[in-house]
Scaffold this motif. Structure first.
Motif, PDB file in Angstrom:
ATOM      1  N   ARG A 114     -88.888   6.134   4.462  1.00 22.25           N
ATOM      2  CA  ARG A 114     -87.430   5.430   4.060  1.00 22.25           C
ATOM      3  C   ARG A 114     -87.590   4.955   2.645  1.00 22.25           C
ATOM      4  N   VAL A 126     -83.698  11.069   5.158  1.00 24.23           N
ATOM      5  CA  VAL A 126     -83.968  11.929   6.217  1.00 24.23           C
ATOM      6  C   VAL A 126     -83.278  12.110   7.244  1.00 24.23           C
ATOM      7  N   THR A 127     -81.927  11.573   7.026  1.00 23.41           N
ATOM      8  CA  THR A 127     -80.795  12.009   8.097  1.00 23.41           C
ATOM      9  C   THR A 127     -79.698  12.426   7.293  1.00 23.41           C
ATOM     10  N   ARG A 155     -89.413   7.916  13.973  1.00 18.21           N
ATOM     11  CA  ARG A 155     -89.268   6.645  14.504  1.00 18.21           C
ATOM     12  C   ARG A 155     -90.142   6.327  15.554  1.00 18.21           C
ATOM     13  N   MET A 184     -81.221   4.951   6.841  1.00 19.73           N
ATOM     14  CA  MET A 184     -82.246   6.030   7.081  1.00 19.73           C
ATOM     15  C   MET A 184     -82.584   6.869   6.005  1.00 19.73           C
ATOM     16  N   TYR A 237     -92.026   5.624   9.812  1.00 16.11           N
ATOM     17  CA  TYR A 237     -90.424   5.767   9.378  1.00 16.11           C
ATOM     18  C   TYR A 237     -90.334   4.899   8.313  1.00 16.11           C
ATOM     19  N   THR A 270     -84.870  11.957  12.148  1.00 16.21           N
ATOM     20  CA  THR A 270     -85.298  10.428  12.083  1.00 16.21           C
ATOM     21  C   THR A 270     -85.792   9.803  13.307  1.00 16.21           C
TER      22      THR A 270
END
Length: 379
Positions: A290, A4-5, A279, A1, A286, A275
């Motif tokens: 990524r 973003v994570t 998504r 991910m 998304y 995330t």
């Protein structure tokens, strides 16, 4: 991910507080100076180990604070208010009666100005506003919980309409709702006016997080005693700065909090939720985000790569490294997810821009289209 994570946003612990709050205050006065707030103390005053009669307050701290993470850069904690922007010590545009239900009742606690010193002026008091909603509370006899919102850098009138967590869950848990206003905001201003409260450096010293934390503890203990709710657990909720306030004792005085659950949730849960938001809005959006992180790094490593990125994203100044661009994009994505409410739905706006880019657009051109959709053509 990808990038973003990241970032933790949830912690829980049980706080044991002396039944006489003055015991806690006396101990704190010896171990913390009100202007030295974030220094980790290597020792604890013996008074913390006294065998006082204790009451247990279950505290579940839910805080929403964004942390940007890079493999080569330090974590950065931006200031995100409940509403997405902070009006520092401004007059409220709405009144409590206009913005809140008739179920809410307003009270004022005679709050101590200085919890940590014993000068004559330390005993000055001011009226601190707090609001309660008894609609769904199961009562003290059933040990029904108390949901307490800790006000942050905002007038309580502005915060309450956008804090849905308490009201959304009150019915299920039969909870009493309590909202406490932060000192120096709204109607909870010492010395009668903001101008007087901030007139010089000595007076301004009372405006800090350590004093605010002590305020909240004192109000909550008072409420429990008044309602004979000693066995009612307190669930503390805060947003950004307000969510970090109750974590200060865990950082500064670990022995005061003997039962901690630091690993109750994954460390990256905040960015995992960010995330998930993107998504759910668009799988292709998304995937583009990524892929963009490695593409930014690839282009940055090319000859004149930073100039290429600066031109593509129309930056005001030449980028010095890839991280500057990635930081900006991460900040935009996390803030969009954090404040993804109607009617704007910023996550949807970003994804609409990314997915709506002209056919054949490369990854970074699609990312820029998302920036333009949210921010306009100026970076």
């Amino acid at each position: 991910m990808g990038s973003v994570t990241a970032g933790a946003a949830f912690a829980g612990f049980i706080v044991e507080l002396a039944s006489d709050f003055n015991d806690v205050i006396a101990a704190w006065a010896d171990v913390i100076h009100k202007n030295v707030l974030f220094t980790k103390l290597p020792w604890i005053h013996p008074l913390f180990r006294c065998h006082c009669k204790l009451i247990s307050i279950l505290v579940l701290v839910i805080f929403f604070s964004t942390t940007y993470i890079s493999a080569t850069q330090p974590k950065i904690l931006p200031k995100l208010s409940v509403q997405g922007c902070t009006k520092f010590l401004k007059e409220s545009s709405t009144t409590f009666s206009e913005s809140n239900s008739k179920d809410f009742q307003t009270f004022y606690y005679n709050q101590t100005l200085d919890h940590f010193n014993y000068r004559p002026e330390s005993y000055t008091t001011f009226q601190q506003r707090y609001v309660m909603d008894f609609k769904y509370w199961g009562g003290a006899n059933s040990s029904a919980p108390i949901f307490a919102y800790l006000g942050a850098e905002e007038d309580l009138d502005n915060e309450m309409p956008v804090i849905g967590f308490l009201t959304d869950n009150a019915f299920q848990f039969k909870a009493l709702l309590v909202y406490i206003e932060h000192r120096h905001y709204g109607e909870s201003v010492p010395f009668g006016s903001r101008e007087e409260a901030l007139r010089n450096a000595s007076i301004q010293g009372y405006f800090n997080s350590a004093q605010a934390l002590a305020d909240y503890v004192e109000v909550l203990i008072y409420i429990k005693k008044q309602l004979l709710a000693e066995n009612s657990p307190i669930i503390v909720v805060g947003a950004s700065y307000g969510g970090n306030i109750p974590m200060l004792p865990l950082e500064l005085w670990p022995p005061l909090l003997p039962h901690s659950f630091d690993d109750i949730t994954p460390q990256n849960i905040y960015y995992s939720i960010v995330t998930k938001d993107f998504r759910e809005a668009s799988e292709s959006c998304y995937e583009t985000i990524r892929e963009s992180w490695s593409e930014i790094d690839r282009v940055a490593c090319e000859p004149n790569g930073l100039s290429i990125l600066s031109q593509k994203f129309r930056t005001c100044n030449q980028l010095n490294n890839a991280y500057e661009l990635k930081y900006y994009l991460e900040a935009g994505y996390t803030m969009a997810a954090q404040f993804d409410d109607p009617p704007s739905y910023p996550v949807t706006i970003i994804c609409s821009g990314i997915d709506g880019a002209p056919e054949g657009s490369d990854v970074l051109s699609r990312i820029f289209a998302g920036v333009v959709a949210l921010r306009g053509n100026i970076f």
